[in-house]
Design a protein around this motif. Structure first.
Motif, PDB file in Angstrom:
ATOM      1  N   ASP A  73      99.239 -35.271 102.247  1.00 33.02           N
ATOM      2  CA  ASP A  73      98.577 -35.760 103.461  1.00 33.02           C
ATOM      3  C   ASP A  73      99.560 -35.799 104.623  1.00 33.02           C
ATOM      4  O   ASP A  73      99.236 -35.405 105.742  1.00 33.02           O
ATOM      5  N   TYR A  74     100.759 -36.265 104.353  1.00 38.27           N
ATOM      6  CA  TYR A  74     101.786 -36.307 105.389  1.00 38.27           C
ATOM      7  C   TYR A  74     102.100 -34.892 105.877  1.00 38.27           C
ATOM      8  O   TYR A  74     102.147 -34.631 107.081  1.00 38.27           O
ATOM      9  N   ARG A  75     102.304 -33.982 104.936  1.00 36.09           N
ATOM     10  CA  ARG A  75     102.680 -32.607 105.282  1.00 36.09           C
ATOM     11  C   ARG A  75     101.601 -31.898 106.096  1.00 36.09           C
ATOM     12  O   ARG A  75     101.912 -31.185 107.039  1.00 36.09           O
ATOM     13  N   LYS A  76     100.336 -32.096 105.734  1.00 32.43           N
ATOM     14  CA  LYS A  76      99.295 -31.352 106.435  1.00 32.43           C
ATOM     15  C   LYS A  76      99.051 -31.872 107.844  1.00 32.43           C
ATOM     16  O   LYS A  76      98.406 -31.209 108.643  1.00 32.43           O
ATOM     17  N   LEU A 110     103.760 -30.918  87.464  1.00 31.14           N
ATOM     18  CA  LEU A 110     102.795 -31.775  88.159  1.00 31.14           C
ATOM     19  C   LEU A 110     102.641 -31.363  89.617  1.00 31.14           C
ATOM     20  O   LEU A 110     101.517 -31.269  90.131  1.00 31.14           O
ATOM     21  N   LEU A 111     103.747 -31.100  90.282  1.00 36.63           N
ATOM     22  CA  LEU A 111     103.681 -30.683  91.685  1.00 36.63           C
ATOM     23  C   LEU A 111     102.954 -29.350  91.818  1.00 36.63           C
ATOM     24  O   LEU A 111     102.066 -29.201  92.663  1.00 36.63           O
ATOM     25  N   ARG A 112     103.317 -28.394  90.981  1.00 40.05           N
ATOM     26  CA  ARG A 112     102.684 -27.069  91.055  1.00 40.05           C
ATOM     27  C   ARG A 112     101.199 -27.145  90.673  1.00 40.05           C
ATOM     28  O   ARG A 112     100.365 -26.494  91.302  1.00 40.05           O
ATOM     29  N   THR A 113     100.887 -27.935  89.669  1.00 46.52           N
ATOM     30  CA  THR A 113      99.492 -28.080  89.261  1.00 46.52           C
ATOM     31  C   THR A 113      98.674 -28.695  90.387  1.00 46.52           C
ATOM     32  O   THR A 113      97.584 -28.209  90.713  1.00 46.52           O
ATOM     33  N   TYR A 114      99.196 -29.747  90.986  1.00 37.28           N
ATOM     34  CA  TYR A 114      98.481 -30.382  92.092  1.00 37.28           C
ATOM     35  C   TYR A 114      98.277 -29.383  93.235  1.00 37.28           C
ATOM     36  O   TYR A 114      97.196 -29.302  93.815  1.00 37.28           O
ATOM     37  N   LEU A 135      95.566 -26.887  92.276  1.00 37.35           N
ATOM     38  CA  LEU A 135      94.242 -27.491  92.232  1.00 37.35           C
ATOM     39  C   LEU A 135      93.694 -27.854  93.616  1.00 37.35           C
ATOM     40  O   LEU A 135      92.483 -27.835  93.833  1.00 37.35           O
ATOM     41  N   THR A 136      94.566 -28.190  94.536  1.00 41.75           N
ATOM     42  CA  THR A 136      94.094 -28.628  95.853  1.00 41.75           C
ATOM     43  C   THR A 136      94.118 -27.524  96.904  1.00 41.75           C
ATOM     44  O   THR A 136      93.458 -27.659  97.933  1.00 41.75           O
ATOM     45  N   ILE A 137      94.844 -26.466  96.658  1.00 41.85           N
ATOM     46  CA  ILE A 137      94.913 -25.392  97.656  1.00 41.85           C
ATOM     47  C   ILE A 137      94.291 -24.109  97.113  1.00 41.85           C
ATOM     48  O   ILE A 137      93.334 -23.581  97.667  1.00 41.85           O
ATOM     49  N   GLU A 138      94.827 -23.607  96.030  1.00 44.99           N
ATOM     50  CA  GLU A 138      94.362 -22.329  95.492  1.00 44.99           C
ATOM     51  C   GLU A 138      92.949 -22.422  94.913  1.00 44.99           C
ATOM     52  O   GLU A 138      92.112 -21.569  95.165  1.00 44.99           O
ATOM     53  N   HIS A 163      86.412 -22.095  94.766  1.00 43.29           N
ATOM     54  CA  HIS A 163      85.627 -23.030  93.968  1.00 43.29           C
ATOM     55  C   HIS A 163      85.349 -24.295  94.766  1.00 43.29           C
ATOM     56  O   HIS A 163      86.028 -24.575  95.752  1.00 43.29           O
ATOM     57  N   LYS A 164      84.401 -25.050  94.255  1.00 37.71           N
ATOM     58  CA  LYS A 164      84.121 -26.361  94.828  1.00 37.71           C
ATOM     59  C   LYS A 164      85.371 -27.227  94.624  1.00 37.71           C
ATOM     60  O   LYS A 164      85.949 -27.249  93.532  1.00 37.71           O
ATOM     61  N   PRO A 165      85.799 -27.945  95.660  1.00 41.52           N
ATOM     62  CA  PRO A 165      86.981 -28.793  95.507  1.00 41.52           C
ATOM     63  C   PRO A 165      86.803 -29.826  94.396  1.00 41.52           C
ATOM     64  O   PRO A 165      85.707 -30.353  94.198  1.00 41.52           O
TER      65      PRO A 165
END
Length: 185
Positions: free
Chosen positions: A90-93, A153-157, A160-163, A168-170
């Motif tokens: 959230d901070y980064r975006k 965990l970082l890569r999975t997140y 899942l949230t970007i790619e 797909h539906k979020p």
């Protein structure tokens, strides 16, 4: 007085890097925005790379403060990791500097920008690793290597949230939490 000038230079450089990227930022432009002579910029920073590193390090520090605020001692590790990563994302975006760095990395693959992107990721992974290690020391049973788990965990997140959302539906927060929980335990 010189600390004030240094801060004005850093603010001006942050503005310039955020608008024009690393490639488009010059020390002349930074000096103009800061309303100082170009030589004054070089008094504080030997080159653009050093100035960029200073700004990115401040950005990382602010991001880690946001992560610290998101951490809640009473939550299970997988929920805390999710909260921390969400806070970081959230901070980064919402940071124009971060957005410009990502764009420049994708389009131009500027060496200095790519190195700073690696540093940002490395520092996030180290932060998560420390968080996981602290939980292990408190008796939490985690079988994976903390640094590998932090990376996964970082890569999975991220995936899942970007790619995932590209086609797909979020996923909602609870679905992501379940996936992260399976990685942790």
């Amino acid at each position: 007085m010189s600390a004030d000038k240094r801060e004005r230079i850093i603010e001006a450089a942050t503005q310039s890097f955020s608008e024009y990227g690393f490639k488009g930022t010059t020390m002349d432009r930074v000096a103009r925005i800061a309303k100082v002579g170009k030589g004054t910029v070089y008094v504080f920073f030997k080159n653009k790379e050093e100035l960029f590193a200073e700004i990115v390090n401040r950005h990382i520090s602010q991001m880690m403060s946001v992560a610290d605020e998101a951490f809640q001692e009473e939550l299970p590790i997988h929920e805390n990791i999710q909260k921390v990563i969400e806070a970081i994302f959230d901070y980064r975006k919402n940071q124009s500097l971060q957005i410009k760095i990502i764009q420049e990395a994708k389009v131009y693959q500027t060496f200095e920008v790519m190195e700073m992107m690696k540093k940002i990721d490395h520092d996030i992974i180290q932060y998560l690793t420390k968080l996981i290690q602290q939980q292990i020391e408190k008796g939490q049973e985690i079988k994976q290597d903390p640094e590998l788990l932090a990376f996964l965990l970082l890569r999975t997140y991220t995936v899942l949230t970007i790619e995932w959302e590209k086609e797909h539906k979020p996923l909602d927060s609870s679905e992501i939490a379940q996936i992260l929980q399976r990685l942790v335990y």
